[in-house]
Scaffold this active site. Structure first.
Site, short mmCIF file in Angstrom:
data_model
loop_
_atom_site.label_atom_id
_atom_site.label_comp_id
_atom_site.label_asym_id
_atom_site.label_seq_id
_atom_site.Cartn_x
_atom_site.Cartn_y
_atom_site.Cartn_z
N THR A 1 0.90 -1.16 0.00
CA THR A 1 0.00 0.00 0.00
C THR A 1 0.94 1.20 0.00
O THR A 1 2.02 1.13 0.60
CB THR A 1 -0.93 0.06 1.24
N HIS A 2 0.57 2.26 -0.68
CA HIS A 2 1.44 3.44 -0.84
C HIS A 2 2.79 3.05 -1.45
O HIS A 2 3.80 3.72 -1.20
CB HIS A 2 1.68 4.15 0.50
N SER B 1 18.06 -0.70 -26.39
CA SER B 1 18.39 0.71 -26.57
C SER B 1 19.42 0.84 -27.69
O SER B 1 20.25 -0.04 -27.88
CB SER B 1 18.96 1.25 -25.25
N LYS C 1 20.62 -2.64 -22.07
CA LYS C 1 19.20 -2.39 -21.79
C LYS C 1 18.25 -3.45 -22.34
O LYS C 1 18.44 -3.96 -23.43
CB LYS C 1 18.79 -1.02 -22.37
N GLU D 1 4.91 -0.01 -21.34
CA GLU D 1 4.90 1.46 -21.37
C GLU D 1 3.96 1.99 -22.45
O GLU D 1 3.25 2.98 -22.24
CB GLU D 1 6.33 1.98 -21.61
#
Ligand code: ARG
Length: 461
Positions: free
Chosen positions: A154-155, A276, A282, A289
């Site tokens: 949570t949070h 990348s 990468k 996304e």
């Protein structure tokens, strides 16, 4: 060719033609346009408004147009104003004078209302089918991971331990509600506007029940002005699509977090990640996304049609032509996102050890330590305070609750006994969470059985 040249004395300005035309995008529903015209022609023949022979000639002409477009022999060109004009012109070209009778008792206003509704109805079913496939993958992951421990947050702070099955089960529920919404929309929208004319019906004795049933609708709509100017079903669908995207976007965000170097909870398959151009090391979660990114675009389609509709007086106005491009884009975007997301999670792997280690740290068993005291007769609020002191002690020493000696425990509260270690072990914390909807594997398996049953039912009828 135009359908409305008669009362004009001048040619239309070319820029006006371009601005007004919709054929570049409404050709997308050529199938639905033909489907609707065939039903209309059949009804005109049945009711004797035109002869049976004329009706058959028109229907056959329309079928040949459909076959030729599908095989690529006939191209839909931009020289016509819209798909309706193209179809009528092509029909007359093919079958001659009798083709001019097709539009009897019909307006492009009820025609476009029908086409858009038919197209959207198909898309509601298509999105539903995509969602069902995604849910099948989620359910498979749930079944395989009822004992794969991970921290629940949570949070974005570690809170209590859960399992991968439980976490994915949350998304199963979200997509279940999404499918429920699609089914509601389908039921509300499945009425036929054809036969409403331009806005006020017609003086021909159309059989609207017949066209409605030929086109698979529950029945005809009941107010012709509403029928030609209603796009509620589209707004509802775009709203449901926006909610689907919101769910996918949250899920994508979690995938990005879990896939980060710091978390390393999951590993995306090479086939579903990208690299990348400069940094050779990468491996990026671009699919997640992009799904997160495309959510804005679908919300945009919803906002656009809501805004377009808000100031339109009854009945049809040309503003409504703006209902198409962004909607079509949204339909394709959502279907694409669901399908790619499904492939991505179907091929990714879980780093179970890392998730379990993570669940063991960050005091995810602090609530269980408090519950232990409660079971020994301490009031919960007091127990909460005692465990708070334990946590403070652990933080100062850089250890977990499990690492404290019994002497250290007893110093803070004499109620603690040797059995505290078992009570706060990760396994106990998860296994004893057996309330309905909780992650305990025994309960989770019961819920999975319910999910299995759900997957066997059809939502849209
Ligand atoms: N292209 C129009 C649309 O998409 C079709 C209906 C046109 N009707 C009219 N009276 N101009 O809304």
């Amino acid at each position: 060719m135009k359908l409305w040249g008669g009362r004009f004395t001048k040619e239309t300005n070319q820029l006006v033609n371009n601005f007004n035309a919709s054929i570049s995008f409404d050709q997308k529903f050529f199938r639905q346009d033909i489907q609707g015209s065939i039903a209309h022609a059949a009804m005109l023949g049945e009711t004797g408004i035109i002869t049976k022979n004329e009706s058959l000639e028109i229907q056959n002409g329309l079928k040949s147009i459909l076959a030729d477009i599908e095989s690529g022999r006939l191209e839909i060109t931009d020289e016509y104003e819209d798909i309706h004009t193209f179809m009528e012109a092509t029909l007359i070209e093919r079958i001659g004078e009798v083709g001019k009778k097709l539009h009897t008792g019909r307006s492009r206003n009820d025609q476009v209302a029908l086409d858009m509704r038919l197209f959207t109805r198909d898309e509601v079913k298509n999105v539903d089918a995509e969602l069902k496939e995604l849910m099948a993958v989620i359910l498979r992951i749930m079944k395989e991971n009822t004992e794969t421990y991970m921290p629940g947050f949570t949070h974005l702070q570690k809170a209590q331990p859960v399992t991968v099955a439980h976490h994915f089960g949350a998304y199963f529920e979200m997509f279940k509600r999404d499918r429920g919404r699609l089914s509601d929309i389908y039921k509300r929208m499945n009425y036929c506007p054809l036969g409403s004319g331009a806005l006020a019906g017609t003086t021909y004795p159309l059989d609207r029940e017949l066209t409605a049933s030929l086109l698979g609708f529950y029945g005809p709509t009941l107010n012709s002005m509403d029928s030609v100017s209603d796009r509620d079903y589209l707004i509802e669908f775009l709203s449901a699509l926006s909610t689907i995207m919101m769910h996918l976007s949250r899920f994508s965000e979690e995938i990005c977090i879990w896939n980060s170097n710091e978390y390393k909870f999951i590993e995306l398959d090479d086939a579903y990640s990208t690299g990348s151009s400069i940094m050779p090391q990468k491996k990026n979660p671009d699919i997640a996304e992009l799904v997160r990114g495309k959510t804005g675009r679908v919300y945009g389609a919803l906002m656009s049609i809501l805004t377009t509709m808000k100031g339109i007086p009854l009945a049809y106005n040309k503003d409504m032509q703006e209902d198409k491009e962004l909607s079509f884009d949204a339909f394709d975007t959502v279907k694409g996102c669901i399908s790619l997301f499904k492939g991505m999670i179907d091929t990714m792997s879980f780093n179970a050890q890392r998730m379990e280690d993570s669940a063991k740290h960050g005091f995810t068993n602090a609530t269980d330590a408090a519950d232990y005291l409660v079971k020994k007769g301490v009031a919960f609020r007091d127990a909460h305070g005692i465990v708070g002191q334990l946590v403070l002690h652990c933080i100062s020493k850089g250890i977990a609750l499990d690492d404290m000696t019994l002497a250290e425990y007893k110093e803070i509260s004499p109620v603690f006994e040797e059995d505290i270690y078992d009570a706060i072990s990760l396994k106990t914390c998860v296994e004893t969470r057996l309330t309905l909807g909780a992650p305990g594997p025994e309960m989770m398996n019961k819920v999975i059985a319910v999910c299995d049953k759900y997957m066997q039912e059809n939502q849209i009828i």
